[in-house]
Design a protein around this motif. Sequence first.
Motif, PDB file in Angstrom:
ATOM      1  N   ALA A  27       0.856  -1.139   0.035  1.00 32.95           N
ATOM      2  CA  ALA A  27       0.125  -0.138  -0.065  1.00 32.95           C
ATOM      3  C   ALA A  27       0.773   1.430  -0.063  1.00 32.95           C
ATOM      4  O   ALA A  27       0.460   2.302  -0.831  1.00 32.95           O
ATOM      5  CB  ALA A  27      -0.912  -0.102   1.155  1.00 32.95           C
ATOM      6  N   ASP A  28       1.868   1.210   0.866  1.00 26.26           N
ATOM      7  CA  ASP A  28       2.724   2.355   0.830  1.00 26.26           C
ATOM      8  C   ASP A  28       4.165   2.086   1.442  1.00 26.26           C
ATOM      9  O   ASP A  28       4.287   0.815   2.055  1.00 26.26           O
ATOM     10  CB  ASP A  28       2.122   3.536   1.597  1.00 26.26           C
ATOM     11  N   GLU A  29       4.960   2.923   1.649  1.00 23.46           N
ATOM     12  CA  GLU A  29       6.433   2.646   1.858  1.00 23.46           C
ATOM     13  C   GLU A  29       6.365   2.176   3.561  1.00 23.46           C
ATOM     14  O   GLU A  29       7.184   1.252   3.863  1.00 23.46           O
ATOM     15  CB  GLU A  29       7.448   3.663   1.659  1.00 23.46           C
ATOM     16  N   ASP A  30       5.585   2.951   4.114  1.00 25.46           N
ATOM     17  CA  ASP A  30       5.457   2.643   5.794  1.00 25.46           C
ATOM     18  C   ASP A  30       5.023   1.476   6.162  1.00 25.46           C
ATOM     19  O   ASP A  30       5.600   0.803   6.889  1.00 25.46           O
ATOM     20  CB  ASP A  30       4.712   3.802   6.368  1.00 25.46           C
ATOM     21  N   THR A  31       4.056   1.037   5.471  1.00 31.79           N
ATOM     22  CA  THR A  31       3.330  -0.141   5.608  1.00 31.79           C
ATOM     23  C   THR A  31       4.284  -1.449   5.390  1.00 31.79           C
ATOM     24  O   THR A  31       4.470  -2.489   5.928  1.00 31.79           O
ATOM     25  CB  THR A  31       2.015  -0.688   5.130  1.00 31.79           C
ATOM     26  N   TRP A  32       5.141  -1.095   4.190  1.00 33.92           N
ATOM     27  CA  TRP A  32       6.102  -2.038   3.665  1.00 33.92           C
ATOM     28  C   TRP A  32       7.249  -2.325   4.670  1.00 33.92           C
ATOM     29  O   TRP A  32       7.586  -3.521   5.201  1.00 33.92           O
ATOM     30  CB  TRP A  32       6.735  -1.507   2.560  1.00 33.92           C
ATOM     31  N   VAL A  33       7.830  -1.135   5.243  1.00 32.78           N
ATOM     32  CA  VAL A  33       8.883  -1.087   6.212  1.00 32.78           C
ATOM     33  C   VAL A  33       8.469  -1.808   7.374  1.00 32.78           C
ATOM     34  O   VAL A  33       9.005  -2.895   8.196  1.00 32.78           O
ATOM     35  CB  VAL A  33       9.564   0.084   6.573  1.00 32.78           C
ATOM     36  N   LEU A  34       7.320  -1.378   7.977  1.00 31.13           N
ATOM     37  CA  LEU A  34       6.826  -1.828   9.164  1.00 31.13           C
ATOM     38  C   LEU A  34       6.523  -3.364   9.356  1.00 31.13           C
ATOM     39  O   LEU A  34       6.622  -4.245  10.213  1.00 31.13           O
ATOM     40  CB  LEU A  34       5.606  -1.220   9.743  1.00 31.13           C
ATOM     41  N   GLY A  35       5.743  -3.852   8.194  1.00 27.29           N
ATOM     42  CA  GLY A  35       5.290  -5.307   8.003  1.00 27.29           C
ATOM     43  C   GLY A  35       6.790  -6.241   8.093  1.00 27.29           C
ATOM     44  O   GLY A  35       6.649  -7.252   8.634  1.00 27.29           O
ATOM     45  N   HIS A  36       7.662  -5.724   7.118  1.00 22.43           N
ATOM     46  CA  HIS A  36       8.753  -6.472   6.955  1.00 22.43           C
ATOM     47  C   HIS A  36       9.579  -6.509   8.149  1.00 22.43           C
ATOM     48  O   HIS A  36      10.046  -7.448   8.694  1.00 22.43           O
ATOM     49  CB  HIS A  36       9.521  -6.117   5.724  1.00 22.43           C
TER      50      HIS A  36
END
Length: 119
Positions: A44-53
């Motif tokens: 969805a966006d860079e923030d969710t990518w980083v936090l999810g990973h």
Amino acid sequence: MYATIMSATYLIVGVGTLYVGLRARQAKLPMNSWIGLRTLKLMADEDTWVLGHKAAAGYLMFAGASFTIGGILFMIIDESLIAFVSLPILAILLITTVLATKKANAAAEQYRTTKALEA
């Protein structure tokens, strides 16, 4: 020859997965279309990518360590046992990938909910 091919393959995959897990833990895995867990919530966006990973990093590193250990085992065990050793390692990969994806999606969803409440 079979043992060498399997060993090299498992070592490459294992070290690669360990690297991805380490980069994810450090929040340095950039959003991309090739490496990482690519679900709709995470992309969805860079923030969710980083936090999810970052949330899934432990599972990714465990999977990578399992593959690396398997690659080392293939160098020392009899070739006839490689299939029997491969099955549990592949099961670990499947289970850790599912768990990592669930944890990453939950972290992304929690972030999006928190962000929506703040707005």
